[in-house]
Design an enzyme around this catalytic site. Structure first.
Site, PDB file in Angstrom:
ATOM      1  N   GLN A   1     -31.047  89.740 -15.251  1.00  0.00           N
ATOM      2  CA  GLN A   1     -30.778  90.029 -13.842  1.00  0.00           C
ATOM      3  C   GLN A   1     -29.567  89.257 -13.337  1.00  0.00           C
ATOM      4  O   GLN A   1     -28.745  89.794 -12.597  1.00  0.00           O
ATOM      5  CB  GLN A   1     -32.012  89.708 -12.981  1.00  0.00           C
TER       6      GLN A   1
ATOM      7  N   HIS B   1     -38.498  88.204  -8.163  1.00  0.00           N
ATOM      8  CA  HIS B   1     -39.907  88.397  -8.508  1.00  0.00           C
ATOM      9  C   HIS B   1     -40.695  87.347  -7.723  1.00  0.00           C
ATOM     10  O   HIS B   1     -40.257  86.208  -7.591  1.00  0.00           O
ATOM     11  CB  HIS B   1     -40.097  88.218 -10.016  1.00  0.00           C
TER      12      HIS B   1
HETATM   13  N1  NDP Z   1     -35.381  90.914 -16.857  1.00  0.00           N
HETATM   14  C1  NDP Z   1     -35.459  91.839 -15.893  1.00  0.00           C
HETATM   15  O1  NDP Z   1     -34.948  92.949 -16.015  1.00  0.00           O
HETATM   16  C2  NDP Z   1     -36.128  91.522 -14.594  1.00  0.00           C
HETATM   17  C3  NDP Z   1     -36.332  90.210 -14.220  1.00  0.00           C
HETATM   18  N2  NDP Z   1     -36.796  89.935 -12.962  1.00  0.00           N
HETATM   19  C4  NDP Z   1     -36.916  88.555 -12.528  1.00  0.00           C
HETATM   20  O2  NDP Z   1     -35.615  87.959 -12.528  1.00  0.00           O
HETATM   21  C5  NDP Z   1     -35.723  86.560 -12.768  1.00  0.00           C
HETATM   22  C6  NDP Z   1     -34.817  86.178 -13.939  1.00  0.00           C
HETATM   23  O3  NDP Z   1     -35.343  86.794 -15.077  1.00  0.00           O
HETATM   24  P1  NDP Z   1     -34.368  87.299 -16.274  1.00  0.00           P
HETATM   25  O4  NDP Z   1     -33.100  87.836 -15.715  1.00  0.00           O
HETATM   26  O5  NDP Z   1     -35.191  88.173 -17.149  1.00  0.00           O
HETATM   27  O6  NDP Z   1     -34.042  85.903 -17.007  1.00  0.00           O
HETATM   28  P2  NDP Z   1     -33.325  85.706 -18.435  1.00  0.00           P
HETATM   29  O7  NDP Z   1     -34.304  85.013 -19.317  1.00  0.00           O
HETATM   30  O8  NDP Z   1     -32.711  86.993 -18.879  1.00  0.00           O
HETATM   31  O9  NDP Z   1     -32.109  84.707 -18.066  1.00  0.00           O
HETATM   32  C7  NDP Z   1     -32.363  83.425 -17.690  1.00  0.00           C
HETATM   33  C8  NDP Z   1     -31.071  82.730 -17.278  1.00  0.00           C
HETATM   34  O10 NDP Z   1     -31.435  81.479 -16.722  1.00  0.00           O
HETATM   35  C9  NDP Z   1     -30.816  80.417 -17.453  1.00  0.00           C
HETATM   36  N3  NDP Z   1     -31.772  79.317 -17.572  1.00  0.00           N
HETATM   37  C10 NDP Z   1     -32.867  79.254 -18.372  1.00  0.00           C
HETATM   38  N4  NDP Z   1     -33.512  78.101 -18.176  1.00  0.00           N
HETATM   39  C11 NDP Z   1     -32.809  77.424 -17.234  1.00  0.00           C
HETATM   40  C12 NDP Z   1     -32.972  76.156 -16.600  1.00  0.00           C
HETATM   41  N5  NDP Z   1     -33.999  75.372 -16.908  1.00  0.00           N
HETATM   42  N6  NDP Z   1     -32.075  75.785 -15.668  1.00  0.00           N
HETATM   43  C13 NDP Z   1     -31.029  76.601 -15.339  1.00  0.00           C
HETATM   44  N7  NDP Z   1     -30.812  77.810 -15.904  1.00  0.00           N
HETATM   45  C14 NDP Z   1     -31.701  78.197 -16.839  1.00  0.00           C
HETATM   46  C15 NDP Z   1     -30.450  81.010 -18.799  1.00  0.00           C
HETATM   47  O11 NDP Z   1     -29.315  80.361 -19.313  1.00  0.00           O
HETATM   48  P3  NDP Z   1     -29.456  79.172 -20.425  1.00  0.00           P
HETATM   49  O12 NDP Z   1     -30.803  79.289 -21.077  1.00  0.00           O
HETATM   50  O13 NDP Z   1     -28.332  79.415 -21.356  1.00  0.00           O
HETATM   51  O14 NDP Z   1     -29.308  77.916 -19.624  1.00  0.00           O
HETATM   52  C16 NDP Z   1     -30.126  82.454 -18.419  1.00  0.00           C
HETATM   53  O15 NDP Z   1     -28.785  82.520 -17.980  1.00  0.00           O
HETATM   54  C17 NDP Z   1     -37.209  86.305 -13.022  1.00  0.00           C
HETATM   55  O16 NDP Z   1     -37.821  85.915 -11.823  1.00  0.00           O
HETATM   56  C18 NDP Z   1     -37.719  87.688 -13.437  1.00  0.00           C
HETATM   57  O17 NDP Z   1     -39.108  87.846 -13.201  1.00  0.00           O
HETATM   58  C19 NDP Z   1     -37.083  90.918 -12.052  1.00  0.00           C
HETATM   59  C20 NDP Z   1     -36.906  92.230 -12.386  1.00  0.00           C
HETATM   60  C21 NDP Z   1     -36.514  92.618 -13.705  1.00  0.00           C
HETATM   61 MG    MG Z   2     -41.502  91.865 -14.188  1.00  0.00          MG
END
Ligand code: NDP
Ligand code: MG
Ligand SMILES: CC[C@](O)(C(C)=O)C(=O)O
Ligand code: MG
Length: 350
Positions: free
Chosen positions: A33, A113
């Protein structure tokens, strides 16, 4: 049967991206996202700063995409609008360490979410707006649709409206990422999170892949070739669902043969029978009473033992290897390759 929808649905004409002209939006996370929201906001003329860990694998991608990248804490300190797009399981930690110390009165704290708010993992301060803009789509399609001048349906919820402008600002955001092109349905954090968790567990992700694998295994165990089983039970599912997406189940029924229609209408409820509905109701109850969320939080605190084992088993299922080899052999491989490359690119950001 209701002939009027009870929810409000908003479109581009109901929103104005210029509402965000004087705001800086911090997008925390650049994954599925996060990359889509950040790029769509940027392309819509919104001032965006991406917040990522110093050692994040996503940094190079975000910078290569022409975006400003800094740490989550610094991004929040620069912003008046914070979009939390890190994994659900780390949001409470990121909130405590990077967001809460840098949030100011009048800011917006936004989610895609509702899990962390609804299940009380994050208690936002008074004085800020707390909103949700939740695309009803995987992130890389949110980006692809935007680039194709198409929209992605989304949900919008207001948990806290301190400024009186929470909805106007959230609608501007929803328009800027392309959701208002399709339609933005107003809901609540509770309704979004419970319906989303149910949908992904019982239908969209868990249910459908279980059905596909059982169908594949039934054919292969009966001696049919893996290629035939893959095409029948997985590949063609997209084509079937495309018709359902365009015009409901009846568009699909009207397109398939009468033989398929009779066989499907008479046997479908034997496959997905009342017992399956009982299981669905049980899964929904576990979501509503918080049992699933507690289990997921404990799983992460334990280092994801079950998650890792299940994911490994899924990767090792025969259908993955058969499908990968078949997709290489067929004309549409370019498209699939693009999709798989998109997924790989986003996955590398995880
Ligand atoms: N996936 C989807 O299509 C959908 C997701 N959502 C919601 O969107 C939100 C994000 O999900 P999603 O996009 O799947 O996430 P992803 O797992 O795809 O991406 C996570 C991102 O966050 C970063 N990250 C991970 N851990 C940390 C941390 N501790 N501190 C800072 N940055 C961090 C990662 O970078 P790095 O690890 O390199 O630091 C990465 O860039 C959630 O709430 C999800 O429920 C809602 C609708 C659909
Ligand atoms: Mg979901
Ligand atoms: C269907 C899974 C989802 O809810 C989504 C893409 O909407 C998710 O959490 O990724
Ligand atoms: Mg979802």
């Amino acid at each position: 049967m209701t002939d009027e929808f009870t929810t409000d649905i908003y479109y581009d004409d109901d929103a104005d991206v210029s509402t965000l002209d004087d705001e800086t939006v911090a997008v925390l996370g650049y994954g599925s996202q996060g990359h889509a929201h950040a790029l769509n906001l940027h392309d819509s003329g919104v001032d965006v700063v991406v917040g990522l860990r110093e050692d994040s694998a996503s940094r190079s991608a975000a910078e290569a995409d022409g975006l400003t990248v800094t740490t989550p804490a610094d991004a929040v300190s620069q912003a008046s609008y914070v979009s939390v797009l890190v994994p659900d399981t780390v949001q409470a930690d990121v909130y405590e360490n990077a967001i809460e110390p840098n949030l100011e009165a009048g800011d917006t704290l936004q989610f895609a979410h509702g899990l962390n708010i609804h299940y009380n993992q994050i208690q936002p301060p008074e004085g800020v707006d707390v909103t949700m803009v939740a695309p009803k789509s995987p992130g890389h399609l949110v980006r692809r649709n935007y680039e194709n001048d198409e929209g992605t349906p989304g949900l919008l919820a207001i948990y806290q409206d301190t400024t009186g402008d929470a909805q106007e600002r959230a609608l501007a955001y929803a328009k800027a990422i392309g959701c208002a092109r399709a339609g933005v349905i107003e809901t609540t954090f509770q309704e979004e999170v419970e319906s989303d968790l149910f949908g992904e567990q019982a239908v969209l992700c868990g249910g459908v892949t279980a059905l596909v694998k059982h169908g594949y295994e039934a054919l292969v165990d009966a001696g049919y070739s893996p290629e035939i089983a893959y095409f029948e039970c997985l590949n063609e599912l997209k084509l079937i669902v495309d018709l359902m997406y365009e015009g409901g189940n009846m568009e699909m029924w009207n397109s398939v043969s009468d033989t398929a229609e009779y066989g499907g209408l008479t046997r479908g409820d034997r496959i997905v029978d009342d017992h399956v509905r009982e299981n669905m109701d049980e899964v929904l109850e576990e979501i509503q009473n918080g049992e699933f969320t507690r289990e997921w939080i404990l799983e992460n605190q334990a280092g994801r033992p079950s998650y890792s084992q299940l994911r490994q088993a899924e990767q090792e299922h025969e259908i993955e290897d058969v499908g990968a080899r078949l997709r290489e052999l067929f004309a549409w491989a370019d498209d699939e390759t693009e999709t798989e490359a998109e997924s790989a690119e986003v996955a590398a950001d995880d």
